[in-house]
Design an enzyme around this catalytic site. Structure first.
Site, PDB file in Angstrom:
ATOM      1  CG  HIS A   1      90.060  67.008  73.016  1.00  0.00           C
ATOM      2  ND1 HIS A   1      90.709  67.994  73.734  1.00  0.00           N
ATOM      3  CD2 HIS A   1      88.744  67.233  73.218  1.00  0.00           C
ATOM      4  CE1 HIS A   1      89.832  68.775  74.335  1.00  0.00           C
ATOM      5  NE2 HIS A   1      88.630  68.322  74.041  1.00  0.00           N
TER       6      HIS A   1
ATOM      7  CD  GLU B   1      94.988  67.385  70.041  1.00  0.00           C
ATOM      8  OE1 GLU B   1      95.316  68.578  70.019  1.00  0.00           O
ATOM      9  OE2 GLU B   1      93.808  66.986  70.223  1.00  0.00           O
TER      10      GLU B   1
ATOM     11  CB  CYS C   1      95.495  67.490  73.687  1.00  0.00           C
ATOM     12  SG  CYS C   1      93.798  66.895  73.618  1.00  0.00           S
TER      13      CYS C   1
ATOM     14  CB  THR D   1      63.078  82.477  47.113  1.00  0.00           C
ATOM     15  OG1 THR D   1      62.147  83.443  47.631  1.00  0.00           O
ATOM     16  CG2 THR D   1      64.505  82.949  47.360  1.00  0.00           C
TER      17      THR D   1
ATOM     18  CB  SER E   1      59.145  78.235  46.615  1.00  0.00           C
ATOM     19  OG  SER E   1      58.648  77.500  47.719  1.00  0.00           O
TER      20      SER E   1
ATOM     21  CD1 TRP F   1      60.385  69.723  44.394  1.00  0.00           C
ATOM     22  CD2 TRP F   1      61.425  70.835  46.038  1.00  0.00           C
ATOM     23  NE1 TRP F   1      60.065  69.110  45.577  1.00  0.00           N
ATOM     24  CE2 TRP F   1      60.696  69.772  46.604  1.00  0.00           C
ATOM     25  CE3 TRP F   1      62.166  71.676  46.870  1.00  0.00           C
ATOM     26  CZ2 TRP F   1      60.680  69.530  47.968  1.00  0.00           C
ATOM     27  CZ3 TRP F   1      62.156  71.438  48.224  1.00  0.00           C
ATOM     28  CH2 TRP F   1      61.423  70.380  48.768  1.00  0.00           C
TER      29      TRP F   1
ATOM     30  CG  ASP G   1      58.114  77.197  52.743  1.00  0.00           C
ATOM     31  OD1 ASP G   1      57.175  77.585  52.011  1.00  0.00           O
ATOM     32  OD2 ASP G   1      59.286  77.595  52.622  1.00  0.00           O
TER      33      ASP G   1
ATOM     34  NE  ARG H   1      63.407  65.447  54.295  1.00  0.00           N
ATOM     35  CZ  ARG H   1      63.279  66.742  54.576  1.00  0.00           C
ATOM     36  NH1 ARG H   1      63.345  67.163  55.835  1.00  0.00           N
ATOM     37  NH2 ARG H   1      63.097  67.626  53.611  1.00  0.00           N
TER      38      ARG H   1
ATOM     39  N   GLY I   1      63.497  83.401  55.921  1.00  0.00           N
ATOM     40  CA  GLY I   1      63.126  83.959  54.633  1.00  0.00           C
ATOM     41  C   GLY I   1      63.849  85.274  54.367  1.00  0.00           C
TER      42      GLY I   1
END
Length: 363
Positions: A48, A50, A82, A159, A166, A168, A198, A205, A296
């Site tokens: 934790h 603390e 803690c 979109t 879509s 980009w 998609d 990344r 979506g």
């Protein structure tokens, strides 16, 4: 306290089901105040904040003040409480935000400190502390995670074009910000249509943050996702959960599980489709406190309709696609403008040529 909250933020997406907490230990010296210890909740929830800060401060913790972004725990878990560690280290004062909603704590940490003569100040930056750990609070109060809806659209809320193109809509800088959002959530979720069309990876990344890819979740009531999809092929490396209706084809279920996919059965509502509140409760039961929903339109509408969307991160490109494009949110069936779900603007940012507006659910 602002420093403690900033330290706590480092743990988002890495500490569930625990809250992300920060701690700063300060001493008053002749030359002024000096920070002698810093800590934040480590990956997996231990140690934790603390404990980490006290380890950093060492003997200098005695007589110092600890600023903690959430009430110190008071119960014995995998490690000692803690609050007890702060007392044992000789901390003279604790400045806290709000009480830990965990029933095993819920004010007992502050009480334990006060009983041992530690000066306690509460409710400092309380609103900021709640916002930071809203997912943890919601798992305690509503048994569901916090839901952030991320939308990338044109100025008119589209979109994709009418042909489904879509990539980009937004630029590279905005996409990088989107990957950062992934790193700060425990899970990323899409609907089956988005996953099929998609064929996304749904990983983080950003250079140096690849290991912070969240659990990938697909809402797929009929198990339509192809076994050859990127998500399924990569399931043994980065976890994939599929929310589905019970009683599906046994051989298909076995095939998914053989690929390393976790199937989570969700009972249908009166309309025969998955009950999304039940789905969110099932996700929370597996230790997830923060879910990022990226698509979506039908999934977004379902979550908004069930009052399950707590935040919206709306990425907008300076483009207009037109009414024949795909909408960011499917039909909600609203008859009067006054009945529309309301959200409040929290802030805006610029990412390259795009804008990002952050909203929180209205009261």
């Amino acid at each position: 306290m602002k420093t403690a909250l900033a330290l706590a933020e480092r743990g988002l997406g890495r500490v569930a089901p625990n809250p992300a907490v920060g701690c700063v230990i300060v001493r008053e010296e002749e030359a002024g105040f000096r920070i002698v210890g810093r800590g934040w909740t480590q990956p997996g929830g231990r140690p934790h904040a603390e404990t980490a800060a006290l380890r950093h401060a060492g003997a200098l913790a005695k007589g110092a003040t600890a600023y903690v972004s959430l009430e110190p725990c008071s119960h014995q878990g995998k490690t000692g409480p803690c609050a007890g560690a702060l007392i044992e280290a000789g901390i003279a004062r604790v400045v806290g935000t709000i009480a830990d909603p965990n029933p095993e704590v819920a004010g007992r940490g502050f009480a334990m400190l006060q009983a041992k003569g530690v000066d306690v100040t509460e409710n400092v930056c309380a609103a900021d502390a709640y916002y930071l750990n809203e997912g943890f609070f919601l798992t305690m109060s509503e048994r569901r995670p916090m839901v952030t809806l991320k939308i990338a659209s044109s100025l008119d809320g589209r979109t994709a074009t009418h042909e489904g193109h879509s990539q980009w809509i937004t630029g590279e800088a905005a996409r990088s910000r989107g990957h950062l959002l992934r790193a700060t959530h425990d899970a990323i979720m899409v609907g089956s249509a988005t996953a099929i069309v998609d064929d996304p990876e749904l990983t983080c990344r950003l250079p140096g943050l690849e290991a912070r890819s969240p659990v990938r979740i697909v809402a797929d009531g009929r198990l339509r996702l192809p076994l050859t999809s990127r998500l399924v092929r990569d399931a043994k490396k980065t976890p994939v959960w599929i929310l589905t209706l019970p009683g599906g084809d046994a051989r298909r279920r076995e095939a998914f599980e053989g690929c390393g996919v976790t199937l989570i059965d969700v009972e249908p509502g009166e309309d025969g489709v998955m009950n999304m509140r039940t789905a969110m409760e099932a996700i929370a039961a597996r230790g997830v406190t923060r879910v990022l929903v990226e698509g979506g339109a039908r999934l977004a509408a379902s979550l908004i309709r069930e009052v399950l969307v707590d935040r919206i991160e709306w990425f907008q490109a300076p483009k207009v696609i037109g009414g024949d494009g795909y909408p960011a949110v499917a039909a909600l069936g609203i008859k009067k403008a006054g009945d529309a779900p309301a959200f409040m603007l929290r802030g805006t940012a610029v990412a390259g040529g795009d804008t990002i507006a952050s909203f929180v659910r209205g009261s």
